[in-house]
Enzyme design. Structure first.
Site, short mmCIF file in Angstrom:
data_model
loop_
_atom_site.label_atom_id
_atom_site.label_comp_id
_atom_site.label_asym_id
_atom_site.label_seq_id
_atom_site.Cartn_x
_atom_site.Cartn_y
_atom_site.Cartn_z
CD GLU A 1 -1.11 -0.31 3.62
OE1 GLU A 1 -2.13 -0.60 3.59
OE2 GLU A 1 -0.30 -0.32 4.87
N GLY B 1 8.16 -9.14 5.56
CA GLY B 1 8.70 -9.45 7.08
C GLY B 1 8.33 -10.83 7.71
CB THR C 1 3.87 -10.21 7.17
OG1 THR C 1 3.91 -9.13 7.99
CG2 THR C 1 2.66 -10.36 6.86
N GLY C 2 5.10 -13.26 7.46
CA GLY C 2 5.09 -14.44 6.72
C GLY C 2 4.67 -15.63 7.66
CB CYS D 1 15.35 -8.88 2.29
SG CYS D 1 15.64 -9.48 0.62
CD GLU E 1 14.51 -7.35 8.02
OE1 GLU E 1 13.37 -7.89 8.32
OE2 GLU E 1 15.31 -7.69 6.87
P1 NDP Z 1 5.33 -6.57 5.46
O1 NDP Z 1 5.64 -7.82 5.95
O2 NDP Z 1 4.87 -5.53 6.51
O3 NDP Z 1 4.35 -6.41 4.21
C1 NDP Z 1 4.69 -7.16 2.92
C2 NDP Z 1 3.47 -7.38 2.29
O4 NDP Z 1 2.54 -8.03 3.20
C3 NDP Z 1 2.52 -5.96 2.05
O5 NDP Z 1 2.26 -6.04 0.79
C4 NDP Z 1 1.90 -5.88 3.10
O6 NDP Z 1 0.66 -5.18 2.98
C5 NDP Z 1 1.32 -7.64 3.11
N1 NDP Z 1 0.68 -8.01 4.41
C6 NDP Z 1 0.72 -7.20 5.62
N2 NDP Z 1 -0.02 -8.00 6.64
C7 NDP Z 1 -0.60 -9.24 5.85
C8 NDP Z 1 -1.56 -9.88 6.28
N3 NDP Z 1 -1.75 -10.05 7.42
N4 NDP Z 1 -1.85 -10.91 5.18
C9 NDP Z 1 -1.44 -10.88 4.04
N5 NDP Z 1 -0.66 -9.75 3.59
C10 NDP Z 1 -0.18 -8.91 4.42
O7 NDP Z 1 6.70 -5.90 4.98
P2 NDP Z 1 7.40 -4.83 4.47
O8 NDP Z 1 6.39 -4.46 3.36
O9 NDP Z 1 7.50 -3.87 5.57
O10 NDP Z 1 8.81 -5.07 3.76
C11 NDP Z 1 9.80 -5.35 4.74
C12 NDP Z 1 10.06 -6.70 5.04
O11 NDP Z 1 10.14 -7.51 3.77
C13 NDP Z 1 11.45 -6.90 5.60
O12 NDP Z 1 11.25 -7.64 6.63
C14 NDP Z 1 12.41 -7.50 4.44
O13 NDP Z 1 13.30 -8.35 4.88
C15 NDP Z 1 11.31 -8.34 3.69
N6 NDP Z 1 11.71 -8.54 2.55
C16 NDP Z 1 12.50 -9.65 2.14
C17 NDP Z 1 12.96 -9.93 0.93
C18 NDP Z 1 13.51 -11.47 0.50
O14 NDP Z 1 13.48 -11.63 -0.69
N7 NDP Z 1 13.75 -12.35 1.25
C19 NDP Z 1 12.86 -8.84 -0.33
C20 NDP Z 1 12.36 -7.72 0.17
C21 NDP Z 1 11.82 -7.58 1.39
P3 NDP Z 1 0.59 -3.73 3.13
O15 NDP Z 1 0.40 -2.95 2.05
O16 NDP Z 1 -0.78 -3.29 4.29
O17 NDP Z 1 1.89 -3.36 3.70
#
Ligand code: NDP
Length: 498
Positions: free
Chosen positions: A185, A236, A239-240, A291, A392
């Site tokens: 978002e 994150g 969330t995962g 990440c 992190e």
């Molecule tokens: P988040 O986990 O907060 O969000 C990632 C996505 O998940 C967003 O689109 C978010 O929506 C969505 N989301 C949030 N809550 C839920 C839910 N309950 N159910 C389903 N979807 C949900 O991460 P960030 O966006 O803050 O990104 C940063 C994180 O991503 C860091 O921890 C980083 O390490 C990791 N990352 C990992 C990578 C890899 O390849 N391993 C690459 C890039 C990032 P919304 O739009 O509401 O935020």
């Protein structure tokens, strides 16, 4: 510099069943430029109903065979067309990425090149020979074929808005799936442009659907809906874990690319200037919002003080500013909320007794006061139990530690819950490989940091995820495997008396 006056506020709709639409309750969300704090766009705020409409469209398109039944050369032709269009618009897309995410233009430019290359890579892969046959007991013939997983739910974060979208969309479409896609978002601008490009390339309606909106609403519906066959998520670790539990109810396949706290191990025999240079790149590229960032630097005792001195000297020269300025080397953090999280970790580091070497504050001079800038920051003399070593931070904050020998370096490197990436700097080739083989991490470098390629799998061990993006492994995530057993002599089996 990108002239803000010249950019009109964007209206970002969702794309469901081939139509650009507002959300079902007409609500929108403000989207910001993190360098200036200005509103640059309004994005439709998707609802559960919108997510359901997108899932229904994807299901119908999948079942119709309009995409999955296409010969692979035809699907590949669409992917190549998408790649060409990304290249044609690369400059505009990079400027938009910088405006929404904050990353410097040169980083955004690389992302666009990689995005186009990823579509080309998978276009090539799907036209290669595929499947297996096995010589089994006569008169049977066994074969194995790969099929699309079905409706794929793709959920991506804000740190590489375009590239993370492409890492999922390209292999998902290549494999013949239909898609429900939710960008972050916070950064919906380039993902929306990508969907426009996919539409322009003529991909049939319903094959790709995009729903903007909040993770707990739209993302949660995607992860829980029974008609979504697999969910591929990058974000994150917290969330995962939530997504994995949610997906368990409908036994979806999950692919999770999560966070990291990656060690960058520098031995005394390393080429010193090269190691310092990559250590800076490892943590401060992308303002540390990567990440795989090298957010822990482990330095051999005998060069520890010298390393700190040179690292500090170099880090203080980093040009922080609006990413649209070509002179900028490090941009802002993505949002006010995220900046506050990073600043709170800096306070934690101070309270834990780590030695603040430089930075440690929000930057407000030279017009940065409206944006979300944090100075490059480093803590030295950190110890393993500190939260700034274990958790992190996802910002330009690095924890530097000293080690005595190879065994201690390996022990410290592996002692977190994460296992995404890691690097070793030494001119001793045997030692480099010995240490890398002991690292519990999926992405590693020797005398380098960060570069990765479409050909190579990307993903983590431990709590950094499940599954891999990119390469042949990345395609596997979006496929089901079917065995087909053919009876070459059509006669009764005779197991039961006739
Ligand atoms: P988040 O986990 O907060 O969000 C990632 C996505 O998940 C967003 O689109 C978010 O929506 C969505 N989301 C949030 N809550 C839920 C839910 N309950 N159910 C389903 N979807 C949900 O991460 P960030 O966006 O803050 O990104 C940063 C994180 O991503 C860091 O921890 C980083 O390490 C990791 N990352 C990992 C990578 C890899 O390849 N391993 C690459 C890039 C990032 P919304 O739009 O509401 O935020």
């Amino acid at each position: 510099m990108l002239e803000m006056q010249a950019v009109k506020t964007l209206d970002l709709k969702m794309y469901i069943n081939g139509e650009w639409t507002n959300s079902s309750d007409n609500k929108t969300r403000e989207v910001f430029n993190p360098a200036t704090g200005e509103v640059i766009a309004y994005a439709a705020e998707g609802t559960v109903e919108d997510a359901r409409a997108a899932i229904a469209a994807a299901k119908e398109a999948f079942e119709s065979g309009v995409w999955s039944d296409l010969p692979t050369v035809e699907r590949a032709a669409y992917l190549l067309k998408i790649a060409d269009k990304i290249d044609e618009k690369a400059e505009e897309l990079a400027a938009l990425e910088t405006m929404n995410n904050g990353k410097p233009l040169r980083e955004a430019g690389f992302d666009m090149g990689d995005a186009a290359a990823c579509f080309r890579y998978y276009a090539g892969m799907i036209t290669q020979p595929d499947g297996e046959t096995y010589h089994v007991a006569d008169p049977m013939q066994a074969m194995v074929v790969r099929e699309p997983a079905g409706v794929c739910g793709l959920i991506v974060p804000w740190n590489f808005p375009m590239l993370m979208s492409v890492w999922k969309i390209a292999p998902a479409l290549a494999a013949g799936n239909t898609v429900v896609f939710k960008p972050s978002e916070v950064t919906p601008v380039t993902p929306t442009k990508l969907i426009e490009i996919i539409e322009e390339a003529g991909v049939p309606k319903g094959v790709i659907n995009m729903v903007h909106g909040a993770g707990p609403v739209v993302g949660n519906e995607i992860a829980s809906h029974k008609d979504v066959d697999m969910v591929s998520f990058t974000g994150g670790t917290k969330t995962g874990k939530h997504i994995m539990k949610t997906a368990a109810d409908t036994m979806k396949k999950v692919s999770l690319e999560l966070g990291g706290k990656s060690p960058n191990i520098i031995f005394a025999d390393a080429d010193f200037e090269v190691a310092v240079d990559y250590a800076l790149f490892g943590i401060y590229c992308g303002s540390g919002q990567v990440c795989s960032a090298g957010s822990r630097i482990l330095v051999e005792e005998s060069i520890y003080d010298k390393f700190i001195e040179r690292f500090t000297e170099r880090a203080k020269q980093i040009q922080v500013g609006n990413g649209a300025d070509p002179e900028t080397e490090m941009g802002p953090l993505v949002s006010q909320q995220h900046m506050e999280k990073v600043l709170s970790y800096i306070e934690i580091g101070k309270e834990e007794g780590a030695r603040l070497l430089f930075g440690g504050e929000r930057l407000t001079e030279n017009g940065m006061d409206k944006g979300f800038f944090v100075a490059p920051t480093a803590f030295a003399d950190t110890t393993q139990e500190m939260r700034i070593v274990q958790e992190e931070i996802f910002g330009p904050v690095v924890a530097i530690q000293k080690f005595k020998d190879e065994a201690e370096a390996i022990r410290l490197a592996n002692d977190t819950d994460y296992g995404l990436a890691g690097a070793v700097f030494t001119i001793d080739g045997a030692k480099a490989l010995r240490v890398i083989k002991k690292l519990r991490a999926g992405i590693t470098w020797i005398n380098s940091y960060h570069p990765t390629y479409n050909e190579a799998p990307w993903g983590g061990y431990k709590q950094s995820g499940i599954g891999r993006s990119l390469g042949t492994y990345g395609l596997d995530e979006f496929q089901e495997i079917k065995q087909i057993n053919i009876n070459l002599e059509v006669e009764p089996v005779g197991w039961f008396k006739n």
